[in-house]
Design an enzyme around this catalytic site. Structure first.
Site: not given
Ligand code: BES
Ligand code: MN
Ligand code: ZN
Length: 460
Positions: A314, A240
């Protein structure tokens, strides 16, 4: 547990709650001394205004809290909390002006206005304490406030002091306090016991990945809560940028929410068979980090092509959900700071959720209204299933194009659930600005609504 309320006593200052439109009539019924004091202090009963009224000798005799109008209240959540934090130290008992149906939520807001995150630095405490209003169960409000406090503290604690170890410790303490069963599968045990995704996401960090498992309650519906416990999310090799990484200590917000909710459920003695599963990992970068392009096995047997190592939530949830389903519970609920797309869609105030069981949806919407804990239903839109199928593996963890990012993440999770009714919350877990009873920082979302829903849920 010590009560967050003041002992009922005549010595507590009487507090009048006054709507803006009712102020003139109220003043007309008061002595010239009181109505003059109200005027000279510019008290107009605006939402959140507070005023101490002295007697003729100058000693404080009562307090006023402005309750605004329906229109100004509609712009916020807890209303008494704003006045509460302006009142001087002391005990207060509400003597008029608080509608019965608002009393519990306003009392809770008052208590939550006293929340401070003071682990690293002293902060001034709120001095005003409320005598629990008539008709409100103080123990119920205390249980909710304690659950919310736990959630906030866990999220606010930075990743250096809230890694997988410390998250496990917090869950263990909670289990102990309520006599719940507790177990953990960690490190290479995850591989031996077939949790490949949890291990793969967490293996690059110094702090070992693990699956936390807590069980409580002997009878009633079997409800399993699954919370994303990514204690820090660097994004992995798909690192990120700094601005997006800054807040990623809160990426265990799903875990913090399910633990806070678990406290509320256990403390209020709900008749359910509760299970809490938390995959706790740190998504870090090192030589053994998983890579873009890797194709990974999952507990359920489905293979996953990694197209972005930053779509890690996820992955860890997939193994935890498959494990949850093996027990055939009456309901599975996942909570996770899963996608930036959810925040773009609804912002920080609403909890977006997915569920296809009409009975659950109806209960939840009703509970959310009742408990001032807003949720917003999103669609498990089956025609988008093709978007999460890469062709070369069963599933793609990060479909290209960026369409419907929160929906495709929800559809991904749904693939790992079987027959059990399923609800998924893609939460933000963070308040970007101070609001009454909700200071800037970690915050629970939908937990109070879910407490109410689960107290009424009957499997069909
Ligand atoms: N933890 C983030 C999601 C997130 C970001 C929540 C900002 C709240 C605020 C998650 O692991 C993530 O990075 N998701 C990616 C997925 C994408 C790579 C498919 C996202 O949403 O950008
Ligand atoms: Mn991520
Ligand atoms: Zn994440």
């Amino acid at each position: 547990m010590t009560s967050p309320f003041a002992e009922p006593s005549d010595r507590a200052s009487p507090l009048q709650i006054i709507e803006q439109d009712a102020l003139d009539d109220w003043c007309a019924s008061q002595s010239p001394h009181v109505s003059g004091w109200v005027k000279s202090n510019d008290f107009s009963a605006r939402l959140g205004q507070a005023l101490l009224v002295p007697d003729e000798n100058g000693a404080p005799s009562s307090a006023l809290a402005g309750y605004g109008t329906e229109a100004t209240r509609a712009r916020g959540r807890f209303h008494l909390a704003a006045a509460a934090s302006k009142l001087p130290k002391g005990d207060y008992r509400i003597v008029s002006g608080l509608p019965k149906e608002r009393a519990e939520n306003e009392a809770l807001g008052w208590v939550l206005a006293g929340y401070r995150f003071d682990r690293y630095s002293e902060t001034g405490k709120m001095g005003a304490r409320l005598v629990c209003p008539d008709g409100v169960d103080p123990a119920h409000v205390a249980a909710i406030a304690a659950g919310e406090t736990l959630t906030r503290d866990l999220i606010n604690t930075p990743a250096n002091d809230m890694g997988p170890d410390e998250l496990e410790e917090a869950a263990r303490d909670l289990a102990k306090a309520h006599g719940a069963d507790f177990s953990v599968i960690a490190s290479t045990e995850l591989l031996d016991q077939n949790f490949p995704l949890i291990h793969t996401v967490g293996r690059a960090a110094d702090r070992a990945p693990r699956l936390i498992d807590m069980r409580w309650g002997q009878s009633g519906p079997k409800v399993t809560l699954v919370g994303k416990g990514v204690c820090f999310d660097t994004g992995g090799l798909n690192l990120k940028p700094g601005a997006s990484m800054g807040l990623m200590k809160k990426d265990m917000g799903g875990a913090a929410n399910v633990l806070g909710l678990a406290h509320m459920l256990m403390q209020t003695g709900q008749k359910i068979q509760l299970r809490v599963l938390i995959p706790a990992v740190e998504n870090a970068v090192s030589g053994n980090a998983f890579r873009p392009g890797d194709i990974l096995p999952s507990r359920k047997g489905l293979t996953v092509e990694i197209n972005n190592t930053d779509a890690e939530g996820r992955l860890v949830l997939a193994d935890a959900l498959a494990y949850a389903q093996e027990d055939n519970p009456d309901l599975i609920i996942s909570m996770a700071t899963l996608t930036g797309a959810a925040r773009v869609a609804v912002g920080p105030d609403l909890a977006p959720y997915y569920c296809d069981r009409a009975s659950f949806v109806q209960l939840l919407e009703d509970s959310a209204q009742k408990s001032w804990d807003p949720v917003w239903r999103m669609p498990f839109h089956t025609p988008y299933e093709a978007m999460i199928e890469p062709g070369i593996a069963d599933l793609d963890n990060a479909p290209k194009g960026g369409f419907a990012g929160s929906i495709t993440a929800a559809l991904f999770l749904r693939r790992f659930v079987g027959e059990s009714p399923y609800a998924h919350f893609d939460i933000y877990g963070w308040n970007p600005a101070d609001a009454p009873g909700r200071p800037k920082g970690g915050v629970g979302q939908a937990t109070r609504a879910l407490l109410d829903t689960l107290s009424r849920y009957q499997p069909s």
